[in-house]
Scaffold this active site. Structure first.
Site, PDB file in Angstrom:
ATOM      1  CB  THR A  16      -0.926  -0.011   1.245  1.00 29.57           C
ATOM      2  OG1 THR A  16      -1.860  -1.077   1.084  1.00 29.57           O
ATOM      3  CG2 THR A  16      -1.687   1.286   1.408  1.00 29.57           C
ATOM      4  CB  SER A  62       2.664  -8.074   1.044  1.00 28.35           C
ATOM      5  OG  SER A  62       1.597  -8.032   1.948  1.00 28.35           O
ATOM      6  CB  SER A  63      -2.020 -11.041  -0.819  1.00 30.88           C
ATOM      7  OG  SER A  63      -2.476  -9.802  -0.430  1.00 30.88           O
ATOM      8  CG  ASP A  94      -2.682  -7.717   3.484  1.00 30.58           C
ATOM      9  OD1 ASP A  94      -3.089  -7.087   4.479  1.00 30.58           O
ATOM     10  OD2 ASP A  94      -3.228  -7.657   2.365  1.00 30.58           O
ATOM     11  CB  CYS A 276      -3.883 -17.654  23.309  1.00 32.22           C
ATOM     12  SG  CYS A 276      -5.163 -18.720  23.946  1.00 32.22           S
TER      13      CYS A 276
END
Ligand code: ASP
Length: 339
Positions: A16, A62-63, A94, A276
């Site tokens: 981006t 970056s995906s 990402d 978690c």
């Protein structure tokens, strides 16, 4: 005596930060991004390090990053290692935490700052987080105290292999839930120097990664493990299992354990991580996790899934036995786990 200005190499991979509006939505564009950089007066200030920029080709959202691109970024750093004091990698948010994890392993005996950054709003927009992230990342990349791969974003400098993207739209998009920030940028950049890695003594080298088949399996209530049997036992070399809490799986004895045993016998390395974000896996604390260990899984302790995936790629790319890989998965190589 004048202070010698540090030399920084910026490696622009896409994301981006350098995107501009096109008919098909935001997309990276090399010339437009270079023009925008030219328009930032601070980048010409004598207080900034000297810098040059290398563009990756193609520039990517970056995906679309893969092991191939991680190797290409690593090669650019290795090829320019002796000529620069630090590196800034401009990257999409990402998968930035995967790339920062991967580089932390592949850049062996690295003692220079390698700082990944990007932005949630492109530099071409009036209101953006790109300018600040870039300028601060460059200052960190010129700092003698930093000897490791880090991710700088939204005022926080994080260890690269401890970072996770946790917000799709906040400007503070990354966190490091199991390790405090290495520095915080407020009015000044305040370093937590005791948390930084010391400089490595050995000579620097790049370990290229092989595209070995790695999988991540997230357990959930009602999971039918038998559906995963074939991929776990025949196809994958490394598996990260995201378990509940401290390393627990549902209905362990019946379905999963024979599969894990079979996978282990086939040479597959199985790492137990937690769903978690904060805290650590403690295999053996509950009956439901003791079985995992006896079936041949190893503990990832408080490692992130991003770092576990990158570390598996790295270890499988070296000439190591399965035992050698398992032993290294359970100890810290670059500060990625707290053991
Ligand atoms: N999809 C973009 C990327 O990761 C998102 C970003 O850069 O923030 O390249």
């Amino acid at each position: 005596m004048d202070k010698v200005r540090k030399r920084i190499l910026i490696i622009y991979t896409g994301g981006t930060i350098g995107m501009v509006k096109t008919d098909r939505g935001y997309a990276p564009q090399r010339e437009a991004f270079h023009r925008l950089l030219d328009g930032i007066p601070e980048l010409k200030s004598a207080e900034m390090p000297e810098w040059e920029i290398v563009d990756m080709d193609p520039l990517l959202d970056s995906s679309n990053m893969t092991v191939t691109e991680w190797n290409a970024i690593g090669s650019v750093i290795a090829d320019h290692y002796d000529r620069y004091d630090g590196f800034v990698v401009l990257h999409g948010t990402d998968t930035m935490a995967y790339t920062s994890s991967a580089l932390s392993f592949t850049l062996r005996n690295n003692r220079k700052p390698v700082i990944l950054t990007g932005s949630q709003i492109p530099l071409c927009e009036l209101r953006n987080d790109a300018r600040d992230n870039l300028i601060t990342a460059m200052m960190v990349a010129a700092d003698d105290r930093v000897h490791e791969v880090c991710l700088y974003f939204g005022g926080k400098l994080l260890r690269g292999n401890r970072a996770v993207k946790y917000s799709a739209d906040d400007l503070i998009a990354f966190d490091s839930p199991n390790y405090p920030p290495l520095a915080e940028a407020g009015i000044e950049i305040r370093y937590n120097t005791s948390l930084l890695l010391p400089p490595c003594r050995g000579s620097f080298s790049l370990q290229p990664l092989k595209n070995v088949p790695i999988g991540v399996i997230k357990v959930f209530p009602g999971i039918q493990f038998e559906l995963f049997d074939a991929i776990m036992t025949e196809k994958l070399k490394g598996i990260v299992i995201e378990t509940f809490g401290a390393g627990n799986i549902p209905g362990s004895a019946d379905a999963l354990l024979p599969i894990i045993r079979k996978a282990s016998e086939n040479g597959t390395v199985i790492i137990v991580c937690s769903q978690c974000p904060h805290g650590t896996v403690a295999l053996g604390a509950y009956e439901t996790s003791t079985a995992l260990k006896s079936a041949g899984a190893v503990s990832g302790y408080d490692i992130t899934t991003e770092a576990a995936v990158a570390k598996l790629y790295y270890l499988f790319s070296r000439k190591l036995s399965r035992d050698g890989i398992m032993e290294r998965m359970e100890r810290s190589l670059r500060g990625e786990i707290s053991v």
